[in-house]
Design an enzyme around this catalytic site. Structure first.
Site, PDB file in Angstrom:
ATOM      1  N   ASP A  38       2.029   9.067  -2.388  1.00 16.22           N
ATOM      2  CA  ASP A  38       1.760  10.428  -1.912  1.00 16.22           C
ATOM      3  C   ASP A  38       2.948  11.072  -1.202  1.00 16.22           C
ATOM      4  OD1 ASP A  38       0.994   8.259  -0.053  1.00 16.22           O
ATOM      5  OD2 ASP A  38       0.671   9.897   1.368  1.00 16.22           O
ATOM      6  N   GLY A  60       5.906  -6.379  11.797  1.00 20.63           N
ATOM      7  CA  GLY A  60       4.907  -5.442  12.301  1.00 20.63           C
ATOM      8  C   GLY A  60       4.040  -4.914  11.186  1.00 20.63           C
ATOM      9  N   HIS A  61       2.735  -5.110  11.284  1.00 19.30           N
ATOM     10  CA  HIS A  61       1.797  -4.631  10.273  1.00 19.30           C
ATOM     11  C   HIS A  61       0.836  -3.627  10.911  1.00 19.30           C
ATOM     12  CE1 HIS A  61       2.478  -8.665   8.007  1.00 19.30           C
ATOM     13  NE2 HIS A  61       3.436  -7.793   7.806  1.00 19.30           N
ATOM     14  N   LYS A 102       2.336  -4.007   3.526  1.00 18.03           N
ATOM     15  CA  LYS A 102       1.607  -5.231   3.179  1.00 18.03           C
ATOM     16  C   LYS A 102       0.316  -5.370   3.968  1.00 18.03           C
ATOM     17  CE  LYS A 102       5.257  -7.573   4.344  1.00 18.03           C
ATOM     18  NZ  LYS A 102       6.235  -6.464   4.478  1.00 18.03           N
ATOM     19  N   GLN A 135       8.116  -9.540   6.712  1.00 20.69           N
ATOM     20  CA  GLN A 135       9.401  -9.075   6.204  1.00 20.69           C
ATOM     21  C   GLN A 135       9.347  -8.923   4.665  1.00 20.69           C
ATOM     22  OE1 GLN A 135       9.750 -12.202   8.314  1.00 20.69           O
ATOM     23  NE2 GLN A 135       9.380 -10.757   9.937  1.00 20.69           N
ATOM     24  N   ASP A 164       8.446  -3.413   5.655  1.00 24.19           N
ATOM     25  CA  ASP A 164       7.773  -2.136   5.944  1.00 24.19           C
ATOM     26  C   ASP A 164       7.160  -1.500   4.703  1.00 24.19           C
ATOM     27  OD1 ASP A 164       8.795  -2.250   8.673  1.00 24.19           O
ATOM     28  OD2 ASP A 164      10.715  -1.618   7.837  1.00 24.19           O
ATOM     29  N   GLU A 165       6.815  -2.305   3.702  1.00 26.29           N
ATOM     30  CA  GLU A 165       6.273  -1.741   2.466  1.00 26.29           C
ATOM     31  C   GLU A 165       4.793  -1.385   2.556  1.00 26.29           C
ATOM     32  OE1 GLU A 165       9.358  -4.926   1.416  1.00 26.29           O
ATOM     33  OE2 GLU A 165       7.530  -4.839   2.624  1.00 26.29           O
ATOM     34  N   ARG A 177      13.744   4.598  10.007  1.00 31.12           N
ATOM     35  CA  ARG A 177      14.148   3.817   8.840  1.00 31.12           C
ATOM     36  C   ARG A 177      15.099   4.614   7.952  1.00 31.12           C
ATOM     37  NH1 ARG A 177       7.901   2.472   8.129  1.00 31.12           N
ATOM     38  NH2 ARG A 177       7.723   0.759   9.606  1.00 31.12           N
TER      39      ARG A 177
END
Length: 473
Positions: free
Chosen positions: A381, A88-89, A64, A272, A61-62, A353
């Site tokens: 941000d 998930g993207h 990508k 992932q 979840d970074e 999360r």
């Protein structure tokens, strides 16, 4: 009228490229015409090599997908190498339309890009076709642009049922999977009774193979039952899937290596992240594949020497979904604030999360494993408005003994104490900033301290969800 090109090639045969395939070249501009931000972006993108990987450095979840979407404009091929619909993207097109992608590579939004779903992935065909239909209904052409490896394993609906049964078995020790059937599918792959995409070419033997698979599942899980009727219904469904998938099926190992020989630019999109790697992550609270750099080679069939740049994507803080240790987790108001400001809810599951400060120990560990050439720091941000920001710079035991690296021992991980370094925050809204030098001084100090601690440059900084909310440093 010329005959339509064959999009269901024989083994070893390269499929024809769509008419739009070709490298995107940014228009040149004189130094006087070009802003410093645009010049930085051009230089950074032009410096990338032929084969580039984008990988997660935390627990997923970074962000990508956004970087892949942006970089894809300059690449001919974007490929997925592992995982499945558990990745998930979230990406946005030029009009701001939001797309949540799980199997289709994020590069699909760029019309000049060929997308590859590699042999290391597990493919849930109902989910794949749902994504394709949604893209097509929103004006994104997929025809001839998605190639699915004939070596990729098929993930069936019953794998998702087994995933839930397995989690229920574990009780309070549940792993916290997405329940998308990933683990059970990879289990079949590694005990060598799984079905692959190439089996769809042989429907005469498909029923017997699927029967064996489902029979084994029924023997293992008391809560799973099937009958000859349900088996027939599943086979009939996959006969229709086989017909529809036919134009997509490709020997992607040959395709990828031919693309390298032809000097086409290739971008690999990881799913992932390294802290979820089956070998290097917080086992057993991990995924079932290798989302670290080694997974690029095994998941696509390309040689290690072919990879030129690896970009690690890291949030300006840390999150994870599901169970497992999380040394820098914030359980109070600050964690709630990060979750709300960062809209930290899973793309795949919608689960909230867990949030915490940036874990430098885990980040350094991931950088060692992957050999990143640069980092993409995302969601800077979200930290705006905090008076103080902390970095988790080292671990120690209860008696004060320093732990040199990220430990494998989960009991130790649950007990460690984190040493933090506090830095001043900033009040300004940075979401519209495009030039690094325009960031508040304290924000720049934060970025540069991360670079100093991990000894890898931060070349990309995310300051918002949109395509343009990216600073090139």
């Amino acid at each position: 009228m010329d005959p339509a090109p064959c999009l269901f090639p024989a083994a070893g045969q390269r499929p024809p490229a769509p008419p739009c395939l070709g490298r995107v070249v940014l228009p040149s501009a004189s130094a006087a015409e070009e802003s410093s931000a645009a010049a930085a972006a051009r230089r950074r993108l032009e410096s990338l090599g032929q084969v580039v990987g984008v990988l997660g450095t935390q627990w997923g979840d970074e962000g990508k997908g956004k970087l892949v979407d942006i970089l894809a404009r300059r690449f001919d091929v974007v490929a997925r190498c592992q995982g499945g619909a558990n990745a998930g993207h979230t990406v946005y097109n030029s009009e701001g339309k939001k797309f949540s992608l799980h199997l289709v590579p994020s590069g699909i939004l760029n019309e000049n890009t060929q997308c590859v779903i590699g042999n290391g992935t597990v493919v849930h065909l109902p989910g794949l076709f749902k994504e394709i239909d949604e893209l097509e209904s929103n004006g994104v052409s997929c025809e001839g642009r998605i190639l699915v490896s004939d070596r990729a394993h098929l993930l069936f609906d019953f794998h998702q049922v087994l995933d839930g049964l397995r989690e229920a078995e574990l009780g309070n020790s549940f792993i916290g999977t997405t329940k998308r059937g990933i683990g059970p599918c990879y289990s079949n792959k590694f005990i060598r009774n799984g079905l692959r995409v190439s089996d769809l070419r042989h429907m005469d033997t498909f029923c017997a193979k699927l029967n064996t698979l489902m029979k084994d599942a029924a023997m293992r899980f008391k809560g799973f039952e099937y009958s000859s009727k349900t088996l027939k219904e599943e086979v009939d469904k996959y006969k229709r899937f086989a017909e529809r998938l036919g134009p997509y099926i490709t020997d992607t190992v040959h395709f990828m290596n031919e693309s390298i020989l032809q000097k086409e630019k290739i971008l690999v999109e990881g799913g992932q992240a390294t802290m979820l790697d089956i070998d290097f992550g917080t086992y057993p609270f991990v995924t079932s594949s290798s989302p670290s750099s080694g997974g690029i080679c095994t998941g696509l069939g390309i040689a290690p020497g072919s990879i030129h740049d690896l970009i690690g994507v890291v949030k300006a803080y840390t999150t994870r979904v599901g169970s497992g240790p999380f040394p820098t987790e914030l359980l109070g108001k600050t964690g709630d604030l990060l979750r709300a400001s960062g809209m930290e809810f899973g793309t795949t599951t919608g689960r909230p999360r867990r949030c915490g400060w940036l874990d430098i120990v885990a980040l350094k560990y991931c950088c060692q494993i992957n050999g990143f050439s640069s980092l993409n720091l995302t969601k800077l941000d979200v930290l705006s408005g905090l008076k103080e920001i902390k970095l988790g710079i080292s671990y120690c035991t209860k008696d004060g003994k320093t732990i040199e690296s990220f430990p494998a021992d989960l009991d130790l991980l649950e007990q460690i104490k984190v040493k933090y370094e506090a830095m001043p925050g900033w009040e300004e809204d940075i979401s519209l900033i495009q030039d690094y030098n325009d960031l508040p001084k304290t924000a720049r100090l934060y970025v540069e301290r991360i670079e100093e601690l991990v000894n890898i440059p931060v070349h990309y900084i995310g300051v918002g969800p949109g395509r343009d909310a990216l600073i090139y440093k």
